[in-house]
Write a protein that holds these residues in place. Sequence first.
Motif, PDB file in Angstrom:
ATOM      1  N   ALA A  22      31.849  54.719  72.402  1.00  0.00           N
ATOM      2  CA  ALA A  22      32.602  53.654  73.078  1.00  0.00           C
ATOM      3  C   ALA A  22      31.882  52.312  72.956  1.00  0.00           C
ATOM      4  O   ALA A  22      32.524  51.274  72.755  1.00  0.00           O
ATOM      5  CB  ALA A  22      32.819  54.008  74.541  1.00  0.00           C
ATOM      6  N   ASP A  23      30.556  52.321  73.069  1.00  0.00           N
ATOM      7  CA  ASP A  23      29.783  51.080  72.969  1.00  0.00           C
ATOM      8  C   ASP A  23      29.866  50.479  71.561  1.00  0.00           C
ATOM      9  O   ASP A  23      30.060  49.274  71.405  1.00  0.00           O
ATOM     10  CB  ASP A  23      28.319  51.318  73.344  1.00  0.00           C
ATOM     11  CG  ASP A  23      28.135  51.688  74.798  1.00  0.00           C
ATOM     12  OD1 ASP A  23      29.029  51.381  75.620  1.00  0.00           O
ATOM     13  OD2 ASP A  23      27.099  52.294  75.121  1.00  0.00           O
ATOM     14  N   VAL A  24      29.703  51.325  70.559  1.00  0.00           N
ATOM     15  CA  VAL A  24      29.767  50.848  69.172  1.00  0.00           C
ATOM     16  C   VAL A  24      31.167  50.322  68.864  1.00  0.00           C
ATOM     17  O   VAL A  24      31.325  49.246  68.281  1.00  0.00           O
ATOM     18  CB  VAL A  24      29.363  51.963  68.182  1.00  0.00           C
ATOM     19  CG1 VAL A  24      29.584  51.521  66.740  1.00  0.00           C
ATOM     20  CG2 VAL A  24      27.917  52.378  68.396  1.00  0.00           C
TER      21      VAL A  24
ATOM     22  N   TRP B 186      36.209  57.970  61.482  1.00  0.00           N
ATOM     23  CA  TRP B 186      35.186  57.611  60.489  1.00  0.00           C
ATOM     24  C   TRP B 186      34.032  58.600  60.532  1.00  0.00           C
ATOM     25  O   TRP B 186      33.485  58.970  59.480  1.00  0.00           O
ATOM     26  CB  TRP B 186      34.676  56.195  60.730  1.00  0.00           C
ATOM     27  CG  TRP B 186      35.725  55.136  60.619  1.00  0.00           C
ATOM     28  CD1 TRP B 186      36.980  55.257  60.107  1.00  0.00           C
ATOM     29  CD2 TRP B 186      35.619  53.788  61.063  1.00  0.00           C
ATOM     30  NE1 TRP B 186      37.649  54.061  60.193  1.00  0.00           N
ATOM     31  CE2 TRP B 186      36.846  53.140  60.775  1.00  0.00           C
ATOM     32  CE3 TRP B 186      34.617  53.047  61.679  1.00  0.00           C
ATOM     33  CZ2 TRP B 186      37.079  51.802  61.075  1.00  0.00           C
ATOM     34  CZ3 TRP B 186      34.840  51.716  61.977  1.00  0.00           C
ATOM     35  CH2 TRP B 186      36.060  51.095  61.677  1.00  0.00           C
ATOM     36  N   ILE B 187      33.643  59.030  61.717  1.00  0.00           N
ATOM     37  CA  ILE B 187      32.558  60.014  61.839  1.00  0.00           C
ATOM     38  C   ILE B 187      32.968  61.306  61.149  1.00  0.00           C
ATOM     39  O   ILE B 187      32.184  61.900  60.398  1.00  0.00           O
ATOM     40  CB  ILE B 187      32.195  60.248  63.322  1.00  0.00           C
ATOM     41  CG1 ILE B 187      31.510  59.000  63.883  1.00  0.00           C
ATOM     42  CG2 ILE B 187      31.309  61.482  63.481  1.00  0.00           C
ATOM     43  CD1 ILE B 187      31.343  59.000  65.398  1.00  0.00           C
TER      44      ILE B 187
ATOM     45  N   LYS C 204      26.604  55.447  61.314  1.00  0.00           N
ATOM     46  CA  LYS C 204      25.144  55.568  61.448  1.00  0.00           C
ATOM     47  C   LYS C 204      24.669  55.122  62.819  1.00  0.00           C
ATOM     48  O   LYS C 204      23.708  55.680  63.358  1.00  0.00           O
ATOM     49  CB  LYS C 204      24.438  54.757  60.363  1.00  0.00           C
ATOM     50  CG  LYS C 204      24.507  55.387  58.992  1.00  0.00           C
ATOM     51  CD  LYS C 204      23.769  54.537  57.995  1.00  0.00           C
ATOM     52  CE  LYS C 204      23.837  55.126  56.604  1.00  0.00           C
ATOM     53  NZ  LYS C 204      23.122  54.284  55.628  1.00  0.00           N
ATOM     54  N   GLN C 205      25.317  54.110  63.386  1.00  0.00           N
ATOM     55  CA  GLN C 205      24.916  53.650  64.712  1.00  0.00           C
ATOM     56  C   GLN C 205      25.074  54.759  65.743  1.00  0.00           C
ATOM     57  O   GLN C 205      24.304  54.842  66.689  1.00  0.00           O
ATOM     58  CB  GLN C 205      25.728  52.423  65.123  1.00  0.00           C
ATOM     59  CG  GLN C 205      25.363  51.183  64.341  1.00  0.00           C
ATOM     60  CD  GLN C 205      26.117  49.965  64.826  1.00  0.00           C
ATOM     61  OE1 GLN C 205      26.373  49.815  66.012  1.00  0.00           O
ATOM     62  NE2 GLN C 205      26.474  49.084  63.900  1.00  0.00           N
ATOM     63  N   VAL C 206      26.052  55.618  65.545  1.00  0.00           N
ATOM     64  CA  VAL C 206      26.286  56.737  66.470  1.00  0.00           C
ATOM     65  C   VAL C 206      25.429  57.939  66.101  1.00  0.00           C
ATOM     66  O   VAL C 206      24.710  58.487  66.937  1.00  0.00           O
ATOM     67  CB  VAL C 206      27.783  57.132  66.477  1.00  0.00           C
ATOM     68  CG1 VAL C 206      28.013  58.368  67.337  1.00  0.00           C
ATOM     69  CG2 VAL C 206      28.646  55.969  66.952  1.00  0.00           C
ATOM     70  N   THR C 207      25.478  58.343  64.831  1.00  0.00           N
ATOM     71  CA  THR C 207      24.859  59.604  64.425  1.00  0.00           C
ATOM     72  C   THR C 207      23.352  59.511  64.233  1.00  0.00           C
ATOM     73  O   THR C 207      22.644  60.486  64.492  1.00  0.00           O
ATOM     74  CB  THR C 207      25.495  60.129  63.130  1.00  0.00           C
ATOM     75  OG1 THR C 207      25.310  59.186  62.078  1.00  0.00           O
ATOM     76  CG2 THR C 207      26.976  60.406  63.333  1.00  0.00           C
TER      77      THR C 207
ATOM     78  N   LYS D 252      29.039  63.588  56.673  1.00  0.00           N
ATOM     79  CA  LYS D 252      28.950  64.839  55.938  1.00  0.00           C
ATOM     80  C   LYS D 252      27.916  64.665  54.839  1.00  0.00           C
ATOM     81  O   LYS D 252      27.651  63.544  54.408  1.00  0.00           O
ATOM     82  CB  LYS D 252      30.297  65.176  55.309  1.00  0.00           C
ATOM     83  CG  LYS D 252      31.389  65.397  56.327  1.00  0.00           C
ATOM     84  CD  LYS D 252      32.695  65.674  55.653  1.00  0.00           C
ATOM     85  CE  LYS D 252      33.769  65.832  56.729  1.00  0.00           C
ATOM     86  NZ  LYS D 252      35.097  65.744  56.191  1.00  0.00           N
ATOM     87  N   PRO D 253      27.354  65.764  54.362  1.00  0.00           N
ATOM     88  CA  PRO D 253      26.422  65.643  53.232  1.00  0.00           C
ATOM     89  C   PRO D 253      27.090  64.974  52.040  1.00  0.00           C
ATOM     90  O   PRO D 253      28.300  65.101  51.842  1.00  0.00           O
ATOM     91  CB  PRO D 253      26.063  67.099  52.909  1.00  0.00           C
ATOM     92  CG  PRO D 253      26.353  67.851  54.168  1.00  0.00           C
ATOM     93  CD  PRO D 253      27.484  67.116  54.842  1.00  0.00           C
ATOM     94  N   GLU D 254      26.316  64.283  51.245  1.00  0.00           N
ATOM     95  CA  GLU D 254      26.830  63.512  50.104  1.00  0.00           C
ATOM     96  C   GLU D 254      27.660  64.375  49.155  1.00  0.00           C
ATOM     97  O   GLU D 254      28.667  63.940  48.627  1.00  0.00           O
ATOM     98  CB  GLU D 254      25.673  62.855  49.342  1.00  0.00           C
ATOM     99  CG  GLU D 254      26.105  61.904  48.250  1.00  0.00           C
ATOM    100  CD  GLU D 254      26.906  60.708  48.771  1.00  0.00           C
ATOM    101  OE1 GLU D 254      27.777  60.227  48.018  1.00  0.00           O
ATOM    102  OE2 GLU D 254      26.667  60.253  49.890  1.00  0.00           O
ATOM    103  N   LYS D 255      27.263  65.621  48.929  1.00  0.00           N
ATOM    104  CA  LYS D 255      27.999  66.497  48.026  1.00  0.00           C
ATOM    105  C   LYS D 255      29.438  66.700  48.519  1.00  0.00           C
ATOM    106  O   LYS D 255      30.369  66.716  47.726  1.00  0.00           O
ATOM    107  CB  LYS D 255      27.284  67.838  47.894  1.00  0.00           C
ATOM    108  CG  LYS D 255      27.889  68.739  46.858  1.00  0.00           C
ATOM    109  CD  LYS D 255      27.051  69.969  46.649  1.00  0.00           C
ATOM    110  CE  LYS D 255      27.661  70.820  45.557  1.00  0.00           C
ATOM    111  NZ  LYS D 255      26.870  71.992  45.255  1.00  0.00           N
TER     112      LYS D 255
END
Length: 61
Positions: A26-28, A42-43, A16-19, A48-51
Amino acid sequence: MRGKRYPDEFKIEAVKQVTERGHQIADVAERLGVTSKSLHNWINKFDKPEKQHITIDNQQD
């Protein structure tokens, strides 16, 4: 030897910090003490959508 294991909640927050918040990968990664490669993985898994999460999780069982 494998690296440290992180709970999914930690990974999702990092994604979430990235998207959602627009921080650089790199910072995160540096701030959280993980590799950029791990964060990229991880991204790919969690941004992705929850479904799709449910479908992927069910296929792994």
